[in-house]
Design a protein around this motif. Structure first.
Motif, mmCIF file in Angstrom:
data_model
loop_
_atom_site.group_PDB
_atom_site.id
_atom_site.type_symbol
_atom_site.label_atom_id
_atom_site.label_comp_id
_atom_site.label_asym_id
_atom_site.label_seq_id
_atom_site.Cartn_x
_atom_site.Cartn_y
_atom_site.Cartn_z
ATOM 1 N N LEU A 1 42.379 10.677 29.908
ATOM 2 C CA LEU A 1 43.840 10.668 29.874
ATOM 3 C C LEU A 1 44.374 9.241 29.745
ATOM 4 O O LEU A 1 45.329 8.986 28.996
ATOM 5 N N ALA A 2 43.754 8.313 30.445
ATOM 6 C CA ALA A 2 44.193 6.915 30.397
ATOM 7 C C ALA A 2 43.947 6.292 29.020
ATOM 8 O O ALA A 2 44.644 5.349 28.625
ATOM 9 N N SER A 3 42.997 6.849 28.276
ATOM 10 C CA SER A 3 42.689 6.306 26.950
ATOM 11 C C SER A 3 43.745 6.652 25.911
ATOM 12 O O SER A 3 43.791 6.058 24.837
ATOM 13 N N GLY A 4 44.559 7.659 26.215
ATOM 14 C CA GLY A 4 45.577 8.089 25.266
ATOM 15 C C GLY A 4 45.069 9.048 24.209
ATOM 16 O O GLY A 4 45.811 9.391 23.274
ATOM 17 N N ASP A 5 43.846 9.505 24.336
ATOM 18 C CA ASP A 5 43.233 10.406 23.350
ATOM 19 C C ASP A 5 43.365 11.849 23.850
ATOM 20 O O ASP A 5 42.664 12.257 24.782
ATOM 21 N N ARG A 6 44.266 12.623 23.233
ATOM 22 C CA ARG A 6 44.519 13.978 23.715
ATOM 23 C C ARG A 6 43.305 14.891 23.499
ATOM 24 O O ARG A 6 42.960 15.677 24.384
ATOM 25 N N HIS A 7 42.671 14.793 22.341
ATOM 26 C CA HIS A 7 41.520 15.660 22.078
ATOM 27 C C HIS A 7 40.398 15.390 23.084
ATOM 28 O O HIS A 7 39.797 16.332 23.630
ATOM 29 N N ARG A 8 40.127 14.135 23.323
ATOM 30 C CA ARG A 8 39.110 13.763 24.318
ATOM 31 C C ARG A 8 39.499 14.289 25.700
ATOM 32 O O ARG A 8 38.643 14.775 26.448
ATOM 33 N N SER A 9 40.780 14.204 26.007
ATOM 34 C CA SER A 9 41.257 14.692 27.306
ATOM 35 C C SER A 9 41.103 16.197 27.422
ATOM 36 O O SER A 9 40.737 16.725 28.485
ATOM 37 N N ALA B 1 50.175 22.061 40.608
ATOM 38 C CA ALA B 1 49.282 20.952 40.291
ATOM 39 C C ALA B 1 47.895 21.515 40.013
ATOM 40 O O ALA B 1 47.687 22.721 39.964
ATOM 41 N N GLY B 2 46.941 20.632 39.805
ATOM 42 C CA GLY B 2 45.557 21.052 39.633
ATOM 43 C C GLY B 2 45.154 21.231 38.178
ATOM 44 O O GLY B 2 45.872 20.871 37.238
ATOM 45 N N LEU B 3 43.979 21.810 38.006
ATOM 46 C CA LEU B 3 43.389 21.949 36.669
ATOM 47 C C LEU B 3 44.248 22.765 35.714
ATOM 48 O O LEU B 3 44.424 22.403 34.540
ATOM 49 N N ARG B 4 44.779 23.882 36.192
ATOM 50 C CA ARG B 4 45.580 24.739 35.305
ATOM 51 C C ARG B 4 46.894 24.062 34.926
ATOM 52 O O ARG B 4 47.409 24.273 33.819
ATOM 53 N N ARG B 5 47.443 23.246 35.821
ATOM 54 C CA ARG B 5 48.663 22.506 35.488
ATOM 55 C C ARG B 5 48.372 21.469 34.406
ATOM 56 O O ARG B 5 49.171 21.274 33.472
ATOM 57 N N ILE B 6 47.227 20.805 34.503
ATOM 58 C CA ILE B 6 46.854 19.823 33.494
ATOM 59 C C ILE B 6 46.592 20.519 32.154
ATOM 60 O O ILE B 6 46.983 19.998 31.093
ATOM 61 N N GLU B 7 45.965 21.679 32.195
ATOM 62 C CA GLU B 7 45.771 22.460 30.970
ATOM 63 C C GLU B 7 47.115 22.728 30.292
ATOM 64 O O GLU B 7 47.265 22.521 29.070
ATOM 65 N N PHE B 8 48.081 23.173 31.071
ATOM 66 C CA PHE B 8 49.398 23.478 30.513
ATOM 67 C C PHE B 8 49.981 22.239 29.841
ATOM 68 O O PHE B 8 50.502 22.304 28.706
ATOM 69 N N GLY B 9 49.890 21.104 30.502
ATOM 70 C CA GLY B 9 50.457 19.884 29.937
ATOM 71 C C GLY B 9 49.761 19.431 28.676
ATOM 72 O O GLY B 9 50.409 19.008 27.706
ATOM 73 N N GLY C 1 52.054 19.507 24.860
ATOM 74 C CA GLY C 1 52.589 18.237 24.386
ATOM 75 C C GLY C 1 53.132 17.300 25.436
ATOM 76 O O GLY C 1 53.879 16.366 25.108
ATOM 77 N N GLU C 2 52.791 17.479 26.699
ATOM 78 C CA GLU C 2 53.294 16.571 27.732
ATOM 79 C C GLU C 2 52.597 15.213 27.611
ATOM 80 O O GLU C 2 51.484 15.101 27.099
ATOM 81 N N SER C 3 53.261 14.176 28.127
ATOM 82 C CA SER C 3 52.715 12.825 27.996
ATOM 83 C C SER C 3 51.435 12.678 28.812
ATOM 84 O O SER C 3 51.317 13.208 29.927
ATOM 85 N N PRO D 1 50.202 9.908 30.243
ATOM 86 C CA PRO D 1 50.364 9.182 31.517
ATOM 87 C C PRO D 1 50.863 10.085 32.649
ATOM 88 O O PRO D 1 50.410 9.958 33.791
ATOM 89 N N ALA D 2 51.783 10.999 32.330
ATOM 90 C CA ALA D 2 52.266 11.923 33.370
ATOM 91 C C ALA D 2 51.136 12.828 33.843
ATOM 92 O O ALA D 2 50.995 13.102 35.043
ATOM 93 N N LEU D 3 50.320 13.279 32.911
ATOM 94 C CA LEU D 3 49.181 14.112 33.294
ATOM 95 C C LEU D 3 48.140 13.301 34.048
ATOM 96 O O LEU D 3 47.416 13.832 34.894
ATOM 97 N N GLY D 4 48.071 12.002 33.765
ATOM 98 C CA GLY D 4 47.174 11.132 34.521
ATOM 99 C C GLY D 4 47.519 11.109 35.998
ATOM 100 O O GLY D 4 46.629 11.061 36.855
ATOM 101 N N SER D 5 48.808 11.176 36.304
ATOM 102 C CA SER D 5 49.223 11.225 37.715
ATOM 103 C C SER D 5 48.758 12.523 38.369
ATOM 104 O O SER D 5 48.319 12.536 39.524
ATOM 105 N N LEU D 6 48.859 13.613 37.622
ATOM 106 C CA LEU D 6 48.359 14.891 38.144
ATOM 107 C C LEU D 6 46.848 14.851 38.339
ATOM 108 O O LEU D 6 46.314 15.410 39.312
ATOM 109 N N ALA D 7 46.151 14.191 37.425
ATOM 110 C CA ALA D 7 44.699 14.092 37.552
ATOM 111 C C ALA D 7 44.309 13.222 38.742
ATOM 112 O O ALA D 7 43.282 13.481 39.391
#
Length: 342
Positions: free
Chosen positions: A126-134, A179-187, A191-193, A195-201
């Motif tokens: 997530l910190a790398s900015g690569d959505r596919h990798r994330s 929060a959690g894994l399913r919340r990160i999946e949704f983001g 199309g959520e940013s 960095p915001a998902l990084g905070s959830l992670a």
């Protein structure tokens, strides 16, 4: 306590609770205490049936009243039945299942360590900015969690923090407390940013670390293991194959594959106690392997086919195989239930 006119063969026995308290009633082999049949929660004044084939042998009724001592009635010998009838199943005790719980907990502890490492990888992606990798890193962590199998009840509140869904939250998928894994999946898939998902992670990493710390002192109910050998895949049918828990990744079959791993982990742990009591054990393992092959066939070039993209033939084959496996797994929960003995 007893029965009138015991007769061998295919029988339906009407069991009448004439006491003033609810009780469990078992038909047992008085010598081995093996159980031929049982009725749970038989209320005062009610009648419920046993249906079984009574072979030649000796039988007795055991009553386990709420708040009172166990009582076994007089033994009755049947001589006019077939040579073989219903098989008495030896009851399982907490002591019997203690090695299974130890084995299972060791696997789960290792699985939590793996999950913690893969959540760190997710944070890095997530910190790398690569959505596919994330997205790829999220799937690895999600599958790690599902491989923990029977651990859900053991984890308590941590389960919702790590893998909770928005169901029941006031604002649904927009609820600030989700929060959690399913919340990160949704983001990730909406199309959520990053960095915001990084905070959830980061929060997820803390929740997993807390789980890792607390797990060593939390008790695992021995009944959870035989029960979950069926429930993991029952939940897979209800929530994954229906798409009910999909938050955008369409990774239902990947999660199903992880749930098969979790089921196998539980079965491996309880095998020494349950297999001798359960003649269908080899058939269940064969069905589990067949189902795994059907799921794996939908994973090609690193991509899992979405459930909704399966052909009619593949979906019906998958549903039918899972349905048969669930039917054949169902007796394990009853066979492995820790029985009261006094």
């Amino acid at each position: 306590m007893g029965w009138a006119k015991p007769t061998g063969g295919d029988q339906t026995i009407q069991v009448h609770n004439t006491d003033s308290v609810t009780m469990e009633v078992q038909l047992v082999d008085p010598a081995s205490h093996g159980i031929y049949a049982e009725i749970e929660s038989l209320a005062p004044g009610t009648i419920r049936p046993f249906h079984l084939v009574l072979g030649n042998g000796t039988y007795a009724f055991t009553c386990l009243p709420d708040g009172a001592d166990v009582e076994t009635g007089p033994s009755v010998t049947i001589k006019n039945g077939p040579a073989t009838g219903a098989k008495a199943i030896a009851p399982v005790s907490e002591t019997d299942l203690a090695p299974a719980v130890k084995t299972y907990r060791a696997h789960v502890s290792g699985g939590i360590t793996t999950l913690a490492a893969d959540v760190t990888t997710l944070r890095t992606a997530l910190a790398s900015g690569d959505r596919h990798r994330s997205e790829q890193a999220w799937l690895v962590a999600q599958m790690d969690y599902n491989r923990l199998g029977a651990a859900y009840d053991t984890f308590g509140d941590a389960a919702d923090a790590i893998d909770g869904t928005p169901d029941g939250l006031p604002a649904g998928v927009r609820d600030k407390d989700w929060a959690g894994l399913r919340r990160i999946e949704f983001g990730l898939w909406h199309g959520e940013s990053l960095p915001a998902l990084g905070s959830l992670a980061a929060k997820l990493s803390g929740d997993v670390a807390g789980l890792r710390h607390d797990f060593g002192t939390e008790r695992t109910d021995p009944n959870d293991l035989p029960l979950r050998s069926h429930e993991i895949l029952e939940n897979t049918l209800q929530f994954e194959l229906s798409g009910a828990e999909d938050e955008g990744a369409h990774a239902e079959l990947a999660v199903m594959s992880a749930n098969l791993d979790g089921t196998r982990m539980v079965l491996d742990a309880i095998q020494p106690e349950i297999q001798p009591r359960f003649p269908a054990w080899p058939a269940v393992l064969d069905e589990l392997s067949t189902l795994q092959k059907l799921v794996d066939a939908q994973h090609k070039a690193g991509t899992w086919k979405p459930v909704q993209s399966l052909s009619v033939y593949d979906r019906e084959k998958l549903d039918g195989t899972l349905g048969q496996l669930l039917e054949d797994l169902a007796p394990i929960a009853a066979i492995g239930e820790v029985r009261r003995t006094q």
